[in-house]
Structure formats: C-alpha cells, structure tokens
Write a protein that holds these residues in place. Structure first.
Motif, PDB file in Angstrom:
ATOM      1  N   LEU A  40       1.134 -19.392  43.633  1.00 35.74           N
ATOM      2  CA  LEU A  40       2.454 -19.468  44.267  1.00 35.74           C
ATOM      3  C   LEU A  40       3.208 -20.716  43.812  1.00 35.74           C
ATOM      4  N   VAL A  41       2.501 -21.822  43.708  1.00 39.66           N
ATOM      5  CA  VAL A  41       3.124 -23.067  43.257  1.00 39.66           C
ATOM      6  C   VAL A  41       3.579 -22.941  41.800  1.00 39.66           C
ATOM      7  N   VAL A  42       2.723 -22.378  40.955  1.00 40.13           N
ATOM      8  CA  VAL A  42       3.065 -22.215  39.539  1.00 40.13           C
ATOM      9  C   VAL A  42       4.251 -21.260  39.377  1.00 40.13           C
ATOM     10  N   ALA A  43       4.247 -20.171  40.129  1.00 35.39           N
ATOM     11  CA  ALA A  43       5.340 -19.195  40.042  1.00 35.39           C
ATOM     12  C   ALA A  43       6.659 -19.799  40.501  1.00 35.39           C
ATOM     13  N   THR A  44       6.600 -20.645  41.519  1.00 37.00           N
ATOM     14  CA  THR A  44       7.817 -21.296  42.004  1.00 37.00           C
ATOM     15  C   THR A  44       8.437 -22.177  40.922  1.00 37.00           C
ATOM     16  N   ALA A  45       7.599 -22.947  40.234  1.00 36.87           N
ATOM     17  CA  ALA A  45       8.095 -23.813  39.158  1.00 36.87           C
ATOM     18  C   ALA A  45       8.692 -22.992  38.026  1.00 36.87           C
TER      19      ALA A  45
END
Length: 250
Positions: A40-45
């Motif tokens: 989720l963090v990677v996708a947000t970036a």
C-alpha cells in the motif's frame, strides 16, 4: 501489530525504519500478514508520481515509467532483482544445485535481462493504457497489495529451497497469517476496483501464483528470497493486465 507493520516495511522497502527485533530475520515470517500494507505504501508513492507527471503535462507512457521508477526507488528494486536472478537460474536447463548457485551470482544474464524488459514493458504499458491518475492509482493499489500477499502465501505453502539464505532465515509463515495477508489484500482490491473486477483480478493472480509455485517447486524444491521477489513481480504484472482487460470489457 504495529511492530509487524514496521518489520514488513523494513524488509520490503528502503524506508529508514529500525525495529531492533531480537528474532532477526525469523521475525519476518511473523510479520508476513502485513506485507500488503507495505504494498500500500509503495503503491501510494507510485500513484502520486503518476499524478504529478500527469499534472505537468507528461503523456501517460512517461508518467507510467516514472511511477514504476518511484516504486523501484522505494523498494531498492528488491523484487526486480529477484525476478532477474530466478529467470537466469531457471531459464535454461541447469539442475537444482547449479540453479541455486546461479541465483547467488550478482551478475545478470540474458534470461534475467529479458524477463526484466518484458515485465517492465507490460507494467508500463498497462498503466499507460489505464491513462487517468485515478484508474492508475487504484490498479497500482490492488496489484501492489495482492502481489505481496502472494509472497506470504508462498512462504506458507512451500519449504525453503536451501538450508541457508533469506528463505531459510525467515522460515515458513503460518496458514493463519497467510490468510490474513490475503484478506487484507482482497479488501484493498475490492475497495479499489469493486467486487466484480476484484474477483476476476483475484482469479488471474491466483492462476499466476499457482504457475510460479509449481515452477519453483519443480525446479528448486521450494522458495528462496529471489523466488519471492519473482513471484511478486509476476503477480503484480498479471494484476495490472487484468485491470486493463477489465476496463476494456467494462
């Protein structure tokens, strides 16, 4: 639970997170349920990068490339490295022992290069086809979470392929934690795409995961850190292609 989330982020990203867990790598199996949250963090970036590129007037294909570059910077290209190593090792006819030896080699060969080129092209092409920042962000969210849940499932269903290395150090994931990872990823996918598209994406991801696990089990007898990275890349690519197919059908 917060400690497990920190461990997942420390393991799967380059974020400067320190946990100081006395269990070391063995704690990774305990934190595997939180792998989708790292996604989720990677996708947000990546999604924010696409949005910014779109706002300054770049065409979708360049925005897509920049979004993927952002995700690789955040992860240190950890999964791409695993993909290249696995295809170099298993692309030819090497036996199990030789394949495991090749995977330890830091050099990249023809099979690994081609695997990286093809998957990067497919992922960038899928994002460029989705085109709008909203659609891209939702597709990235579902693909990133589900592909990292696939890593937890692999660690639950397979044994480490060798007695040393990352796979052996991390150990196996309990079925309950793998199930929780899938549940979290599925919730993110349903929230991002809706029930019907989520179901088709889940089916596509499950099919690719089954293929990857069969391939690595037959050739290696289990999982390694590299095969986990390769699994993530293959499942993520499949999810993005499924998102494009779903948009076209819709």
């Amino acid at each position: 639970m917060l400690h497990d989330v920190k461990l997942a982020l420390q393991f799967l990203t380059r974020l400067p997170i320190r946990t100081g867990d006395p269990a070391g790598m063995a704690a990774i199996a305990r934190a595997a349920w939180a792998f989708p949250l790292a996604g989720l963090v990677v996708a947000t970036a990546a999604g924010l990068t696409f949005l910014l590129a779109d706002r300054i007037g770049l065409p979708p294909v360049l925005a897509a490339i920049l979004a993927l570059a952002a995700s690789m910077v955040l992860t240190g290209a950890l999964h791409e490295d695993g993909l290249a190593d696995v295809f170099d090792a298993l692309g030819g006819h090497a036996g199990r022992a030789r394949a495991l030896e090749i995977m330890r080699d830091s050099r990249i060969g023809t099979y690994g290069t081609l695997a990286l080129l093809v998957t990067l092209a497919l992922r960038a092409g899928a994002l460029a086809t989705l085109a709008t920042p909203g659609c891209v962000a939702l597709a990235l969210l579902g693909a990133a979470c589900l592909s990292r849940a696939a890593m937890a499932v692999t660690m639950a269903l397979q044994h480490p392929a060798r007695p040393d290395g990352l796979g052996a150090a991390a150990g196996r994931v309990t079925p309950a934690r793998a199930t929780l990872a899938i549940a979290l990823a599925s919730l993110c996918l349903v929230a991002a795409a809706g029930p019907a598209p989520a179901l088709s994406t889940l089916a596509a991801a499950a099919g690719m995961l089954a293929i990857a696990m069969h391939w690595t089990h037959r050739r290696l007898g289990g999982f390694t850190g590299d095969t986990l990275g390769a699994t993530q890349q293959l499942v993520e690519t499949t999810c993005l292609l499924a998102a494009v197919a779903g948009q076209h059908m819709g």
